[in-house]
Design an enzyme around this catalytic site. Sequence first.
Site, PDB file in Angstrom:
ATOM      1  CE  LYS A  58      -2.809   2.725   3.226  1.00 11.56           C
ATOM      2  NZ  LYS A  58      -1.803   3.767   3.516  1.00 11.56           N
ATOM      3  CG  ASN A  59       2.538   2.671   3.584  1.00  8.80           C
ATOM      4  OD1 ASN A  59       1.425   3.170   3.492  1.00  8.80           O
ATOM      5  ND2 ASN A  59       3.027   2.242   4.729  1.00  8.80           N
ATOM      6  NE  ARG A  96       0.345  13.153   6.084  1.00  6.26           N
ATOM      7  CZ  ARG A  96       0.238  14.426   6.370  1.00  6.26           C
ATOM      8  NH1 ARG A  96      -0.946  14.936   6.590  1.00  6.26           N
ATOM      9  NH2 ARG A  96       1.296  15.207   6.422  1.00  6.26           N
ATOM     10  CB  CYS A 142      -5.140   7.335   9.794  1.00  8.67           C
ATOM     11  SG  CYS A 142      -5.593   5.852   8.900  1.00  8.67           S
ATOM     12  NE  ARG A 177      -0.427  11.176   9.374  1.00 11.85           N
ATOM     13  CZ  ARG A 177      -0.730  10.083   8.679  1.00 11.85           C
ATOM     14  NH1 ARG A 177       0.211   9.218   8.381  1.00 11.85           N
ATOM     15  NH2 ARG A 177      -1.963   9.852   8.286  1.00 11.85           N
ATOM     16  CG  LEU A 189       9.523  18.818   7.052  1.00 11.36           C
ATOM     17  CD1 LEU A 189      10.060  17.502   7.608  1.00 11.36           C
ATOM     18  CD2 LEU A 189      10.558  19.924   7.222  1.00 11.36           C
ATOM     19  CG  ASP A 238       2.481   2.269   9.165  1.00 11.95           C
ATOM     20  OD1 ASP A 238       2.004   3.150   9.911  1.00 11.95           O
ATOM     21  OD2 ASP A 238       2.540   2.396   7.931  1.00 11.95           O
ATOM     22  CB  ILE A 292       6.656   8.007  14.199  1.00 11.70           C
ATOM     23  CG1 ILE A 292       7.861   7.046  14.177  1.00 11.70           C
ATOM     24  CG2 ILE A 292       6.456   8.663  12.841  1.00 11.70           C
ATOM     25  CD1 ILE A 292       9.175   7.695  13.838  1.00 11.70           C
ATOM     26  NE  ARG A 304      -7.241   4.887   4.233  1.00 10.16           N
ATOM     27  CZ  ARG A 304      -6.318   5.333   5.081  1.00 10.16           C
ATOM     28  NH1 ARG A 304      -6.495   5.207   6.383  1.00 10.16           N
ATOM     29  NH2 ARG A 304      -5.222   5.896   4.643  1.00 10.16           N
TER      30      ARG A 304
END
Length: 427
Positions: free
Chosen positions: A22-23, A99, A123, A128, A132, A313, A335, A405
């Site tokens: 997914k990422n 996101r 989420c 977040r 940057l 995660d 994080i 998701r």
Amino acid sequence: MDRILIRGGNRLTGDIRISGAKNAVLTLMPCALLADAPLTLENLPRLADVDTFMHLLNQLGATTTLSGGANGGAGRRMTIDAARIASTVAPYDIVRKMRASILVLGPLVARAGEATVSMPGGCAIGNRPVDLHLKALEALGARIELAAGYVKAIAPEGGLRGATISFPTVSVGATENALMAASLARGETVIENAAREPEIVDLAHCLIAMGAEIEGVGSDTLTVHGKDRLHGATYSVMPDRIEAGSYACAAAITGGDIALHGARHGDLAAVLAGLHQAGLHIEENDDTIRVAADGPLRPVTLSTAPFPGFPTDMQAQFMAMLARADGASLLTETIFENRYMHVPELARMGADIEVRGRSAVVKGVDRLYGAQVMATDLRASMSLILAALAAEGESQVLRVYHLDRGYERLEEKLSRVGADIERASED
């Protein structure tokens, strides 16, 4: 609205094929905006977030074609043709759902000269910010405007120009946006303190397949020699290391034995080290990792950190697993500041967890109990599934759209290794 029903207590054994990440895929899809020829992504997972991103690309003028893998899996592929960019606006009604939509910002301003993107959603696991991302684009010469919940980036005349981008803190998303934008910037760009996650490496390899010139892949310093244009390519999405880690925890919490096909050890080193500390037996063979319970689970002490550290995660899944350990574990989340929302739900199932600021003390209990629980975010959802697999009686997990998701065919995969699990409609 759907819910997932689980009757716990079954020992899970067998084989699970790991899907595309997914990422990673959500980072690779916007690469298509950098080229005027099609990008084909193979090993495409069937996920709600992939569908959302596809709709966003369509909104921008790209055409998308799906083929193969009717039931998901390695045979599924998507071809994205962004030869014509009809719009440079990513609207709120799409971006608010996910996101990762912010990742169209860099490619659009690099190729089309401007981009207007709604501030992202996703989420609710903490603050977040995208500052940057914006500072990276400013370093490349873009002018940034913020108004009415939207970010607008405008490239200077002649396009983005190479620069040195030094991130004060490691940011995966900002590194991704900077890397994509720099691939079409004039001259050389050096990205310092870049994120090193496997998904960043996957992105770099995809860009290289499209004609980009990138040095230092896998390190914290990336050097990009900008090109006038990139071309199309065919690229296979990496396996999902978080999915693999989640199913490894399923083996652990049920006293099971699961072979994870397609999982890559190098992507999972910190997770596998944590599982080993918890007493799991781990075998590696070619593209398969076998995780087997070998006696009672042992407590561990872990802190989340950017790669190659322990991934944030996987924190929720380890917390559920360690709720059944023989002793007290200590987990520290470095994080995100609001990633313990699953704790009250796990407590409803009998877990003994005390949150102390950024840390959580997890005292193992003899048994967990089935309950009706509510998912709060994607990885928290999986922690509740894991707890339910080991609990006595039936559990109902609500708000399963979070799971959709990020986990492809979850019920089917768990059923195949012995879980008593089904999806039901609230109606």
